[in-house]
Design a protein around this motif. Structure first.
Motif, PDB file in Angstrom:
ATOM      1  N   GLY A  88       0.810  -1.211   0.000  1.00 32.77           N
ATOM      2  CA  GLY A  88       0.000   0.000   0.000  1.00 32.77           C
ATOM      3  C   GLY A  88       0.842   1.260   0.000  1.00 32.77           C
ATOM      4  N   ARG A  89       1.864   1.282   0.836  1.00 28.49           N
ATOM      5  CA  ARG A  89       2.747   2.458   0.880  1.00 28.49           C
ATOM      6  C   ARG A  89       3.464   2.654  -0.456  1.00 28.49           C
ATOM      7  NH1 ARG A  89       3.641   0.260   6.086  1.00 28.49           N
ATOM      8  NH2 ARG A  89       5.506  -0.852   5.358  1.00 28.49           N
ATOM      9  N   ASN A  90       3.875   1.540  -1.056  1.00 28.40           N
ATOM     10  CA  ASN A  90       4.553   1.631  -2.356  1.00 28.40           C
ATOM     11  C   ASN A  90       3.629   2.157  -3.439  1.00 28.40           C
ATOM     12  OD1 ASN A  90       6.811   0.610  -1.114  1.00 28.40           O
ATOM     13  ND2 ASN A  90       6.698  -1.414  -2.051  1.00 28.40           N
ATOM     14  N   ILE A  91       2.367   1.730  -3.409  1.00 28.49           N
ATOM     15  CA  ILE A  91       1.402   2.188  -4.412  1.00 28.49           C
ATOM     16  C   ILE A  91       1.201   3.697  -4.317  1.00 28.49           C
ATOM     17  CG2 ILE A  91      -1.079   2.186  -4.952  1.00 28.49           C
ATOM     18  CD1 ILE A  91      -1.038  -0.843  -4.570  1.00 28.49           C
ATOM     19  N   TYR A  92       1.038   4.210  -3.100  1.00 37.55           N
ATOM     20  CA  TYR A  92       0.894   5.652  -2.932  1.00 37.55           C
ATOM     21  C   TYR A  92       2.155   6.382  -3.376  1.00 37.55           C
ATOM     22  CZ  TYR A  92      -3.573   5.663  -0.433  1.00 37.55           C
ATOM     23  OH  TYR A  92      -4.901   5.563  -0.116  1.00 37.55           O
ATOM     24  N   ALA A  93       3.309   5.811  -3.066  1.00 35.26           N
ATOM     25  CA  ALA A  93       4.573   6.457  -3.427  1.00 35.26           C
ATOM     26  C   ALA A  93       4.762   6.498  -4.936  1.00 35.26           C
ATOM     27  CB  ALA A  93       5.741   5.714  -2.775  1.00 35.26           C
ATOM     28  N   VAL A  94       4.503   5.376  -5.607  1.00 33.02           N
ATOM     29  CA  VAL A  94       4.655   5.316  -7.063  1.00 33.02           C
ATOM     30  C   VAL A  94       3.657   6.244  -7.746  1.00 33.02           C
ATOM     31  CG1 VAL A  94       4.418   3.827  -9.091  1.00 33.02           C
ATOM     32  CG2 VAL A  94       5.633   2.993  -7.070  1.00 33.02           C
ATOM     33  N   GLY A  95       2.430   6.257  -7.268  1.00 30.68           N
ATOM     34  CA  GLY A  95       1.424   7.135  -7.860  1.00 30.68           C
ATOM     35  C   GLY A  95       1.699   8.601  -7.616  1.00 30.68           C
ATOM     36  N   GLY A  96       2.280   8.917  -6.453  1.00 31.69           N
ATOM     37  CA  GLY A  96       2.565  10.307  -6.130  1.00 31.69           C
ATOM     38  C   GLY A  96       3.737  10.869  -6.912  1.00 31.69           C
ATOM     39  N   THR A 141       6.694   8.863  -9.359  1.00 30.58           N
ATOM     40  CA  THR A 141       7.332   7.623  -9.793  1.00 30.58           C
ATOM     41  C   THR A 141       8.844   7.678  -9.671  1.00 30.58           C
ATOM     42  OG1 THR A 141       5.521   7.237 -11.356  1.00 30.58           O
ATOM     43  CG2 THR A 141       7.551   6.001 -11.713  1.00 30.58           C
ATOM     44  N   GLU A 142       9.434   8.786 -10.082  1.00 27.63           N
ATOM     45  CA  GLU A 142      10.891   8.884 -10.059  1.00 27.63           C
ATOM     46  C   GLU A 142      11.412   8.902  -8.626  1.00 27.63           C
ATOM     47  OE1 GLU A 142      14.592   8.730 -11.532  1.00 27.63           O
ATOM     48  OE2 GLU A 142      12.702   8.501 -12.614  1.00 27.63           O
ATOM     49  N   ALA A 143      10.744   9.623  -7.746  1.00 28.41           N
ATOM     50  CA  ALA A 143      11.164   9.658  -6.345  1.00 28.41           C
ATOM     51  C   ALA A 143      11.026   8.272  -5.714  1.00 28.41           C
ATOM     52  CB  ALA A 143      10.329  10.672  -5.580  1.00 28.41           C
ATOM     53  N   ALA A 144       9.966   7.547  -6.066  1.00 28.99           N
ATOM     54  CA  ALA A 144       9.785   6.193  -5.542  1.00 28.99           C
ATOM     55  C   ALA A 144      10.912   5.282  -6.008  1.00 28.99           C
ATOM     56  CB  ALA A 144       8.435   5.643  -5.986  1.00 28.99           C
ATOM     57  N   ARG A 145      11.284   5.412  -7.274  1.00 23.13           N
ATOM     58  CA  ARG A 145      12.373   4.586  -7.818  1.00 23.13           C
ATOM     59  C   ARG A 145      13.696   4.897  -7.116  1.00 23.13           C
ATOM     60  NH1 ARG A 145      11.669   5.807 -12.629  1.00 23.13           N
ATOM     61  NH2 ARG A 145      10.576   3.951 -13.370  1.00 23.13           N
ATOM     62  N   LEU A 146      13.963   6.170  -6.891  1.00 21.98           N
ATOM     63  CA  LEU A 146      15.215   6.568  -6.247  1.00 21.98           C
ATOM     64  C   LEU A 146      15.263   6.123  -4.783  1.00 21.98           C
ATOM     65  CD1 LEU A 146      15.654  10.157  -7.728  1.00 21.98           C
ATOM     66  CD2 LEU A 146      16.937   8.088  -8.336  1.00 21.98           C
ATOM     67  N   SER A 147      14.085   5.955  -4.182  1.00 19.93           N
ATOM     68  CA  SER A 147      14.045   5.518  -2.786  1.00 19.93           C
ATOM     69  C   SER A 147      14.125   4.001  -2.646  1.00 19.93           C
ATOM     70  CB  SER A 147      12.770   6.029  -2.110  1.00 19.93           C
ATOM     71  OG  SER A 147      11.622   5.436  -2.687  1.00 19.93           O
ATOM     72  N   VAL A 153     -13.274   7.654  -9.081  1.00 27.59           N
ATOM     73  CA  VAL A 153     -12.990   9.092  -9.224  1.00 27.59           C
ATOM     74  C   VAL A 153     -13.986   9.915  -8.417  1.00 27.59           C
ATOM     75  CG1 VAL A 153     -12.808  11.000 -10.861  1.00 27.59           C
ATOM     76  CG2 VAL A 153     -11.898   8.757 -11.459  1.00 27.59           C
ATOM     77  N   LEU A 154     -15.267   9.534  -8.452  1.00 22.13           N
ATOM     78  CA  LEU A 154     -16.260  10.239  -7.640  1.00 22.13           C
ATOM     79  C   LEU A 154     -15.954  10.095  -6.158  1.00 22.13           C
ATOM     80  CD1 LEU A 154     -19.542   9.289  -9.549  1.00 22.13           C
ATOM     81  CD2 LEU A 154     -18.556  11.575  -9.364  1.00 22.13           C
ATOM     82  N   GLY A 155     -15.291   8.992  -5.801  1.00 22.72           N
ATOM     83  CA  GLY A 155     -14.914   8.767  -4.410  1.00 22.72           C
ATOM     84  C   GLY A 155     -13.695   9.535  -3.971  1.00 22.72           C
ATOM     85  N   GLY A 156     -13.149  10.365  -4.841  1.00 21.79           N
ATOM     86  CA  GLY A 156     -12.057  11.237  -4.440  1.00 21.79           C
ATOM     87  C   GLY A 156     -10.667  10.762  -4.785  1.00 21.79           C
ATOM     88  N   VAL A 157     -10.549   9.659  -5.530  1.00 24.56           N
ATOM     89  CA  VAL A 157      -9.234   9.178  -5.939  1.00 24.56           C
ATOM     90  C   VAL A 157      -8.824   9.917  -7.210  1.00 24.56           C
ATOM     91  CG1 VAL A 157      -7.882   7.176  -6.677  1.00 24.56           C
ATOM     92  CG2 VAL A 157      -9.652   6.911  -4.939  1.00 24.56           C
ATOM     93  N   SER A 158      -7.628  10.504  -7.178  1.00 28.97           N
ATOM     94  CA  SER A 158      -7.164  11.283  -8.316  1.00 28.97           C
ATOM     95  C   SER A 158      -6.723  10.375  -9.454  1.00 28.97           C
ATOM     96  CB  SER A 158      -6.000  12.176  -7.901  1.00 28.97           C
ATOM     97  OG  SER A 158      -5.446  12.837  -9.020  1.00 28.97           O
ATOM     98  N   LEU A 159      -7.130  10.708 -10.662  1.00 31.71           N
ATOM     99  CA  LEU A 159      -6.691   9.957 -11.843  1.00 31.71           C
ATOM    100  C   LEU A 159      -5.193  10.088 -12.084  1.00 31.71           C
ATOM    101  CD1 LEU A 159      -9.479  10.473 -14.535  1.00 31.71           C
ATOM    102  CD2 LEU A 159      -8.702   8.313 -13.589  1.00 31.71           C
ATOM    103  N   PHE A 160      -4.575  11.057 -11.425  1.00 32.72           N
ATOM    104  CA  PHE A 160      -3.141  11.270 -11.592  1.00 32.72           C
ATOM    105  C   PHE A 160      -2.331  10.549 -10.526  1.00 32.72           C
ATOM    106  CE2 PHE A 160      -5.490  14.913 -13.237  1.00 32.72           C
ATOM    107  CZ  PHE A 160      -5.082  14.882 -14.558  1.00 32.72           C
ATOM    108  N   GLY A 161      -3.020   9.769  -9.687  1.00 29.07           N
ATOM    109  CA  GLY A 161      -2.352   8.897  -8.750  1.00 29.07           C
ATOM    110  C   GLY A 161      -1.946   9.533  -7.441  1.00 29.07           C
ATOM    111  N   GLY A 162      -1.697   8.668  -6.439  1.00 26.69           N
ATOM    112  CA  GLY A 162      -1.123   9.115  -5.188  1.00 26.69           C
ATOM    113  C   GLY A 162      -2.052   9.738  -4.176  1.00 26.69           C
ATOM    114  N   ARG A 163      -3.331   9.915  -4.491  1.00 30.03           N
ATOM    115  CA  ARG A 163      -4.251  10.555  -3.559  1.00 30.03           C
ATOM    116  C   ARG A 163      -5.621   9.897  -3.617  1.00 30.03           C
ATOM    117  NH1 ARG A 163      -4.768  15.439  -5.573  1.00 30.03           N
ATOM    118  NH2 ARG A 163      -6.923  15.210  -6.264  1.00 30.03           N
ATOM    119  N   GLY A 164      -6.158   9.561  -2.434  1.00 30.31           N
ATOM    120  CA  GLY A 164      -7.468   8.943  -2.351  1.00 30.31           C
ATOM    121  C   GLY A 164      -7.455   7.759  -1.412  1.00 30.31           C
ATOM    122  N   SER A 165      -8.625   7.185  -1.151  1.00 35.68           N
ATOM    123  CA  SER A 165      -8.713   6.054  -0.235  1.00 35.68           C
ATOM    124  C   SER A 165      -9.883   5.153  -0.601  1.00 35.68           C
ATOM    125  CB  SER A 165      -8.873   6.537   1.207  1.00 35.68           C
ATOM    126  OG  SER A 165     -10.164   7.097   1.404  1.00 35.68           O
TER     127      SER A 165
END
Length: 332
Positions: free
Chosen positions: A204-212, A214-220, A270-282
């Motif tokens: 779960g943490r990785n999914i949020y990181a990659v969506g938020g 991608t490059e920062a997630a890869r470097l980490s 999307v109506l539930g608040g998850v961003s199509l651009f990733g990294g935000r929502g629940s």
């Protein structure tokens, strides 16, 4: 003179912070409470417009309708949080229905359920590999899988429903536990499992990181490819659970089952608040989005609105949700 200049500079720097904080809070509140308020509004409207809406039987119908969509939306949420998209879920539901029904007719319900879950996982795995290894855009990869899965479902079934499903399996669609439909309880358990996975596991943490980022997630040190593949496999498994729920309801393997699931699942997420651009929502927001789409569809059915018009309304709601998300993000 210098003191005066320093005081002016301090005010000019402090001013944006003071001004921006309340705006940020209001935007976050709008994201959190906008959809619950909209859900309450349509419930009130349909309650006044239809005498049947506020009845136990109708709520049971809504729960059954929401069960399959909830399952698909949970998987779709994992993918969209990764800043990807899975358009193949609708056709995956159809293919899984056909394969699981054939397996059940030949070897019983447990084998059919296992075959359905394996098929869903395989579809998700192929989607993930095409996106990560072949570097095909998620939109194109899953759109191609939509066509492939639909073609396979029609070819295997020859365009006709697959019969021979055990009655014990079909009865599960209408079983109750303490008065609550079993399919709804299965979907609710899946929502809880999805919530726990996203918020309390490394995946779960990785999914949020990659969506938020991608490059920062890869470097980490996060494996972006493995994370994306895992998200697609989860989506395929969730589509399989939805397919099994629907297959039990109709009592046959249907090669056209779940045709609208792709649009409805994306809309609910999307109506539930998850961003199509990733990294935000629940997942919690997705559950509210599923409730909105399910109640909207149910209410429009009670008002005798055609299914074609309903598709137009859901599509318009999706456009409005994405446009609102874009506007709120830019204002922030």
């Amino acid at each position: 003179m210098e003191n005066h200049k320093m005081s002016v500079d301090t005010q000019s720097v402090a001013h944006p912070k003071t001004k921006g904080f309340p705006a940020e809070v209001s935007l976050n509140r709008l994201r959190q409470f906008g959809m619950p308020i909209a859900l309450i509004v349509i419930v009130i409207y349909f309650s006044l417009a239809s005498d049947v809406f506020l009845t136990g039987q109708n709520f049971r119908n809504v729960a059954l309708q929401a069960a399959a969509l909830s399952a698909v939306a949970v998987g779709q949420c994992f993918v969209i949080l990764n800043a990807d998209l899975d358009l193949s879920v609708g056709s995956a539901v159809a293919l899984i229905s056909v394969i699981s029904a054939m397996a059940m007719a030949a070897a019983g319900a447990p084998v059919g359920i296992a075959a359905g879950l394996l098929t869903g996982a395989a579809i998700g795995l192929v989607n993930g590999l095409v996106v990560t290894r072949l570097r095909v855009m998620a939109f194109i990869a899953t759109l191609a899988m939509l066509s492939i899965a639909q073609g396979l479902a029609l070819r295997i079934s020859k365009g006709v429903p697959i019969t021979g499903i055990p009655g014990s399996f079909a009865d599960l669609a209408f079983a109750n536990v303490l008065g609550v439909p079993l399919p709804f309880l299965i979907a609710a358990a899946l929502v809880v499992l999805g919530f726990l996975t996203l918020h309390f596991t490394r995946l779960g943490r990785n999914i949020y990181a990659v969506g938020g980022n991608t490059e920062a997630a890869r470097l980490s040190g996060i494996s972006v490819s493995k994370t994306k593949i895992a998200a697609y496999v989860v989506s395929g498994l969730c589509a399989a659970i939805a397919s099994l729920i629907l297959t039990a309801r109709v009592g046959t393997g249907q090669p056209t089952l779940g045709a609208s699931m792709s649009l409805e699942s994306v809309a609910a997420v999307v109506l539930g608040g998850v961003s199509l651009f990733g990294g935000r929502g629940s997942i919690a927001g997705v559950a509210i989005g599923v409730g909105f789409v399910s109640i909207l569809s149910n209410g429009l059915n009670l008002l005798n609105v055609s299914s074609y018009t309903q598709m137009m309304i859901v599509g318009a709601a999706l456009i409005a949700a994405v446009a609102a998300d874009q506007a709120l993000t830019h204002k922030k």
